[in-house]
Design an enzyme around this catalytic site. Sequence first.
Site, PDB file in Angstrom:
ATOM      1  N   PRO A 136      35.673  29.732  10.515  1.00  0.00           N
ATOM      2  CG  PRO A 136      33.913  28.217  10.241  1.00  0.00           C
ATOM      3  CD  PRO A 136      35.318  28.528   9.779  1.00  0.00           C
ATOM      4  CB  CYS A 137      36.979  31.243  15.340  1.00  0.00           C
ATOM      5  SG  CYS A 137      37.319  32.927  14.870  1.00  0.00           S
TER       6      CYS A 137
END
Length: 183
Positions: A141-142
């Site tokens: 989850p950047c």
Amino acid sequence: MNNRINGRIYWSRCSGSLGSIHLAATEAGLVFAGSLNGAYQELEAWIEGRFRGYTAVRDDSKLQPYTDELEGFFQGGRRTFTLPLELPGTPFQKDVWDALRCIPYGETRSYTDIASLLGKPSSVRAVAAAIGANPALIFVPCHRVIGKNGSLTGYRGGLRMKEELIRHELTQTALERSLERHV
């Protein structure tokens, strides 16, 4: 970069409430999750750059477990992903991606926070570069990483996708809290 010849990359396209995403995996795990509504050429170019000599084979059934987890995320019931990943990258990139997977759903951190978490507070630019190289959007989850001042910053899938994902998580989190108050 992976230089093996004659390998296979299995791919599929997952559609959800936020849009559709190309997914790709080897026998060992997920290697790629593309941008929302991205063209097949995005996946094709990625394979050519990192898995040269591999053949892309569409196999919806092989990618179904990943599709199921992603659909669960889109529907608001899934907060984490549990299936194996096989992310090609340097040891530093992998450390950064592992740190991203520790950011709780519905929360954000800055690039500075990630660098400090890794014990390398002066490596903010290197952290940003590693985040930009993340091959598995959403699964790693950047999108939860924002600028130190709270602004949305670069994202391989585009700032609109980043904003949609953050909004989606915040909305789901707010709904849960609201339900908890009424129970």
